[in-house]
Write a protein that holds these residues in place. Structure first.
Motif, PDB file in Angstrom:
ATOM      1  N   VAL A   1       0.859  -1.182   0.000  1.00  9.55           N
ATOM      2  CA  VAL A   1       0.000   0.000   0.000  1.00  9.55           C
ATOM      3  C   VAL A   1       0.894   1.230   0.000  1.00  9.55           C
ATOM      4  CG1 VAL A   1      -1.778   1.271   1.254  1.00  9.55           C
ATOM      5  CG2 VAL A   1      -1.775  -1.238   1.269  1.00  9.55           C
ATOM      6  N   SER A   2       0.642   2.155  -0.906  1.00 10.61           N
ATOM      7  CA  SER A   2       1.463   3.370  -0.983  1.00 10.61           C
ATOM      8  C   SER A   2       1.113   4.329   0.151  1.00 10.61           C
ATOM      9  CB  SER A   2       1.262   4.064  -2.331  1.00 10.61           C
ATOM     10  OG  SER A   2      -0.041   4.631  -2.396  1.00 10.61           O
ATOM     11  N   SER A   3       2.043   5.236   0.430  1.00 14.32           N
ATOM     12  CA  SER A   3       1.806   6.221   1.480  1.00 14.32           C
ATOM     13  C   SER A   3       0.661   7.146   1.120  1.00 14.32           C
ATOM     14  CB  SER A   3       3.085   7.027   1.737  1.00 14.32           C
ATOM     15  OG  SER A   3       3.529   7.652   0.542  1.00 14.32           O
ATOM     16  N   ALA A   4       0.505   7.446  -0.181  1.00 16.45           N
ATOM     17  CA  ALA A   4      -0.594   8.310  -0.618  1.00 16.45           C
ATOM     18  C   ALA A   4      -1.937   7.639  -0.341  1.00 16.45           C
ATOM     19  CB  ALA A   4      -0.446   8.613  -2.105  1.00 16.45           C
ATOM     20  N   GLU A   5      -2.049   6.352  -0.654  1.00 13.05           N
ATOM     21  CA  GLU A   5      -3.289   5.614  -0.378  1.00 13.05           C
ATOM     22  C   GLU A   5      -3.577   5.584   1.114  1.00 13.05           C
ATOM     23  OE1 GLU A   5      -4.168   1.998  -3.190  1.00 13.05           O
ATOM     24  OE2 GLU A   5      -2.014   2.041  -2.728  1.00 13.05           O
ATOM     25  N   LEU A   6      -2.524   5.347   1.884  1.00 13.14           N
ATOM     26  CA  LEU A   6      -2.694   5.254   3.327  1.00 13.14           C
ATOM     27  C   LEU A   6      -3.165   6.592   3.896  1.00 13.14           C
ATOM     28  CD1 LEU A   6      -2.323   3.183   5.588  1.00 13.14           C
ATOM     29  CD2 LEU A   6      -0.033   4.076   5.944  1.00 13.14           C
ATOM     30  N   ALA A   7      -2.597   7.685   3.387  1.00 12.72           N
ATOM     31  CA  ALA A   7      -2.953   9.009   3.892  1.00 12.72           C
ATOM     32  C   ALA A   7      -4.393   9.376   3.560  1.00 12.72           C
ATOM     33  CB  ALA A   7      -1.997  10.051   3.318  1.00 12.72           C
ATOM     34  N   GLN A   8      -4.930   8.820   2.461  1.00 11.15           N
ATOM     35  CA  GLN A   8      -6.278   9.171   2.016  1.00 11.15           C
ATOM     36  C   GLN A   8      -7.343   8.219   2.550  1.00 11.15           C
ATOM     37  OE1 GLN A   8      -5.875   9.145  -2.239  1.00 11.15           O
ATOM     38  NE2 GLN A   8      -4.460  10.892  -2.267  1.00 11.15           N
ATOM     39  N   THR A   9      -6.919   7.250   3.357  1.00 10.14           N
ATOM     40  CA  THR A   9      -7.851   6.227   3.834  1.00 10.14           C
ATOM     41  C   THR A   9      -8.176   6.436   5.313  1.00 10.14           C
ATOM     42  OG1 THR A   9      -6.925   4.621   2.263  1.00 10.14           O
ATOM     43  CG2 THR A   9      -8.196   3.739   4.120  1.00 10.14           C
ATOM     44  N   PRO A  10      -9.467   6.427   5.679  1.00  7.07           N
ATOM     45  CA  PRO A  10      -9.822   6.516   7.105  1.00  7.07           C
ATOM     46  C   PRO A  10      -9.192   5.351   7.877  1.00  7.07           C
ATOM     47  CG  PRO A  10     -11.744   6.853   5.728  1.00  7.07           C
ATOM     48  CD  PRO A  10     -10.659   6.354   4.816  1.00  7.07           C
TER      49      PRO A  10
ATOM     50  N   GLY B   1      -0.930  12.471  21.084  1.00  7.24           N
ATOM     51  CA  GLY B   1      -0.007  12.282  22.206  1.00  7.24           C
ATOM     52  C   GLY B   1       0.594  10.904  22.234  1.00  7.24           C
ATOM     53  N   SER B   2       0.030   9.986  21.449  1.00  5.40           N
ATOM     54  CA  SER B   2       0.564   8.627  21.380  1.00  5.40           C
ATOM     55  C   SER B   2       1.820   8.602  20.516  1.00  5.40           C
ATOM     56  CB  SER B   2      -0.491   7.687  20.791  1.00  5.40           C
ATOM     57  OG  SER B   2       0.098   6.517  20.281  1.00  5.40           O
ATOM     58  N   GLY B   3       2.850   7.892  20.955  1.00  9.60           N
ATOM     59  CA  GLY B   3       4.062   7.761  20.164  1.00  9.60           C
ATOM     60  C   GLY B   3       3.820   7.002  18.878  1.00  9.60           C
ATOM     61  N   THR B   4       2.942   6.004  18.934  1.00  3.87           N
ATOM     62  CA  THR B   4       2.617   5.243  17.722  1.00  3.87           C
ATOM     63  C   THR B   4       1.990   6.159  16.667  1.00  3.87           C
ATOM     64  OG1 THR B   4       2.207   3.276  19.064  1.00  3.87           O
ATOM     65  CG2 THR B   4       1.339   3.262  16.831  1.00  3.87           C
ATOM     66  N   ARG B   5       1.060   6.996  17.089  1.00  9.16           N
ATOM     67  CA  ARG B   5       0.425   7.932  16.164  1.00  9.16           C
ATOM     68  C   ARG B   5       1.452   8.942  15.645  1.00  9.16           C
ATOM     69  NH1 ARG B   5      -5.402  10.728  16.486  1.00  9.16           N
ATOM     70  NH2 ARG B   5      -5.055  12.507  15.119  1.00  9.16           N
ATOM     71  N   ASP B   6       2.324   9.439  16.525  1.00 10.24           N
ATOM     72  CA  ASP B   6       3.357  10.389  16.091  1.00 10.24           C
ATOM     73  C   ASP B   6       4.256   9.769  15.030  1.00 10.24           C
ATOM     74  OD1 ASP B   6       2.375  12.262  17.820  1.00 10.24           O
ATOM     75  OD2 ASP B   6       3.902  11.940  19.374  1.00 10.24           O
ATOM     76  N   PHE B   7       4.606   8.497  15.229  1.00  8.83           N
ATOM     77  CA  PHE B   7       5.433   7.806  14.246  1.00  8.83           C
ATOM     78  C   PHE B   7       4.726   7.709  12.896  1.00  8.83           C
ATOM     79  CE2 PHE B   7       9.561   6.295  14.600  1.00  8.83           C
ATOM     80  CZ  PHE B   7       9.887   5.947  15.904  1.00  8.83           C
ATOM     81  N   LEU B   8       3.456   7.334  12.935  1.00  6.58           N
ATOM     82  CA  LEU B   8       2.695   7.197  11.687  1.00  6.58           C
ATOM     83  C   LEU B   8       2.600   8.534  10.957  1.00  6.58           C
ATOM     84  CD1 LEU B   8       0.866   5.653   9.728  1.00  6.58           C
ATOM     85  CD2 LEU B   8      -1.056   6.130  11.281  1.00  6.58           C
ATOM     86  N   GLU B   9       2.247   9.581  11.674  1.00  8.20           N
ATOM     87  CA  GLU B   9       2.100  10.901  11.058  1.00  8.20           C
ATOM     88  C   GLU B   9       3.449  11.393  10.521  1.00  8.20           C
ATOM     89  OE1 GLU B   9       0.312  13.292  14.069  1.00  8.20           O
ATOM     90  OE2 GLU B   9      -1.719  12.504  13.687  1.00  8.20           O
ATOM     91  N   SER B  10       4.516  11.140  11.259  1.00  7.33           N
ATOM     92  CA  SER B  10       5.847  11.547  10.803  1.00  7.33           C
ATOM     93  C   SER B  10       6.232  10.813   9.520  1.00  7.33           C
ATOM     94  CB  SER B  10       6.883  11.275  11.910  1.00  7.33           C
ATOM     95  OG  SER B  10       8.196  11.553  11.456  1.00  7.33           O
ATOM     96  N   ALA B  11       5.921   9.511   9.471  1.00 10.69           N
ATOM     97  CA  ALA B  11       6.256   8.715   8.272  1.00 10.69           C
ATOM     98  C   ALA B  11       5.460   9.199   7.072  1.00 10.69           C
ATOM     99  CB  ALA B  11       5.972   7.248   8.549  1.00 10.69           C
ATOM    100  N   LEU B  12       4.194   9.524   7.274  1.00  5.13           N
ATOM    101  CA  LEU B  12       3.363   9.994   6.155  1.00  5.13           C
ATOM    102  C   LEU B  12       3.839  11.368   5.678  1.00  5.13           C
ATOM    103  CD1 LEU B  12      -0.212   8.878   7.294  1.00  5.13           C
ATOM    104  CD2 LEU B  12       1.238   7.850   5.530  1.00  5.13           C
ATOM    105  N   ARG B  13       4.228  12.244   6.613  1.00  2.00           N
ATOM    106  CA  ARG B  13       4.739  13.544   6.203  1.00  2.00           C
ATOM    107  C   ARG B  13       6.030  13.402   5.398  1.00  2.00           C
ATOM    108  NH1 ARG B  13       3.018  15.172  11.433  1.00  2.00           N
ATOM    109  NH2 ARG B  13       5.121  14.768  12.243  1.00  2.00           N
ATOM    110  N   THR B  14       6.897  12.512   5.846  1.00  6.76           N
ATOM    111  CA  THR B  14       8.163  12.277   5.132  1.00  6.76           C
ATOM    112  C   THR B  14       7.909  11.732   3.739  1.00  6.76           C
ATOM    113  OG1 THR B  14       9.309  11.847   7.213  1.00  6.76           O
ATOM    114  CG2 THR B  14      10.359  11.055   5.225  1.00  6.76           C
TER     115      THR B  14
END
Length: 224
Positions: free
Chosen positions: A194-203, A210-223
């Motif tokens: 699954v591409s990052s673009a697809e992942l970013a556009q999917t609910p 405040g969760s580290g897991t969420r911060d990691f995901l958001e950071s990876a998608l921004r990168t």
């Protein structure tokens, strides 16, 4: 009220009391693990600092002046209090080593900390010593960082894309985030990733702010 520059250090008072007790610079040195010359120099320095003659040196030994006798009495009481403080601080240090307050992010607290605590207990038992009592509290990574920074915890474990500012930290492990879909979802039948673009556009069902897991995901998608 700040002490004046005329106030000697505690070690200086120990020299004075040793001279008063032994009546000799050489004997005072042996008691303190110093040379006679070092004791003489220290005594001269105390007198210069205080502006008071404290001892009279003769070939037969050394004796305190009347002013030196008074100062020695004060020093004896002062050192007695200092020893009580020293013993009390040692007790507090010992107590703090017996009890460890730990904050850990939810995933680490649930999945990793139980095994780590059992391992710590086993290591302590093999070494013939008592393991510290660990008070563990689970929170999200943001709360863990705040708790350690505020002194509410001695140690914290987080999942975060970067090191927290103002705190010493060390990476102790790496993990991998994966996407999980139900069996009838279109991604389940896909042979490719699954591409990052697809992942970013999917609910997504994800962790709270405040969760580290969420911060990691958001950071990876921004990168990406």
């Amino acid at each position: 009220m700040a002490l004046s520059s005329r106030m000697p250090e505690l070690s200086a008072f120990e020299v004075l009391l040793a001279v008063a007790k032994t009546g000799s610079l050489g004997a005072a040195g042996r008691e303190l693990g110093l040379t006679q010359q070092a004791v003489s120099a220290r005594l001269t320095s105390i007198e210069a600092q205080t502006g008071v003659q404290l001892a009279i040196r003769t070939v037969r030994g050394s004796r305190l002046t009347p002013a030196g006798v008074v100062v020695a009495q004060w020093a004896d009481r002062l050192l007695d209090v200092a020893h009580q403080v020293d013993v009390g601080l040692a007790s507090l240090r010992s107590e703090s080593r017996k009890r460890l307050k730990v904050l850990a992010s939810l995933t680490i607290a649930e999945q990793l900390m139980p095994r780590w605590l059992v391992s710590m207990q086993a290591t302590a038992a093999r070494a013939g010593r008592e393991a510290p009592e660990v008070i563990l509290t689970a929170a999200n990574s943001e709360q863990v960082i705040a708790g350690v920074r505020d002194g509410a915890a001695d140690l914290g474990f987080i999942e975060s894309p970067g090191a927290p500012a103002g705190l010493r930290s060390r990476v102790i492990g790496c993990d991998e985030l994966v996407v999980i879909a139900r069996p009838d979802h279109k991604w389940s039948r896909r042979a490719t990733g699954v591409s990052s673009a697809e992942l970013a556009q999917t609910p997504l069902v994800t962790r709270e702010p405040g969760s580290g897991t969420r911060d990691f995901l958001e950071s990876a998608l921004r990168t990406a």
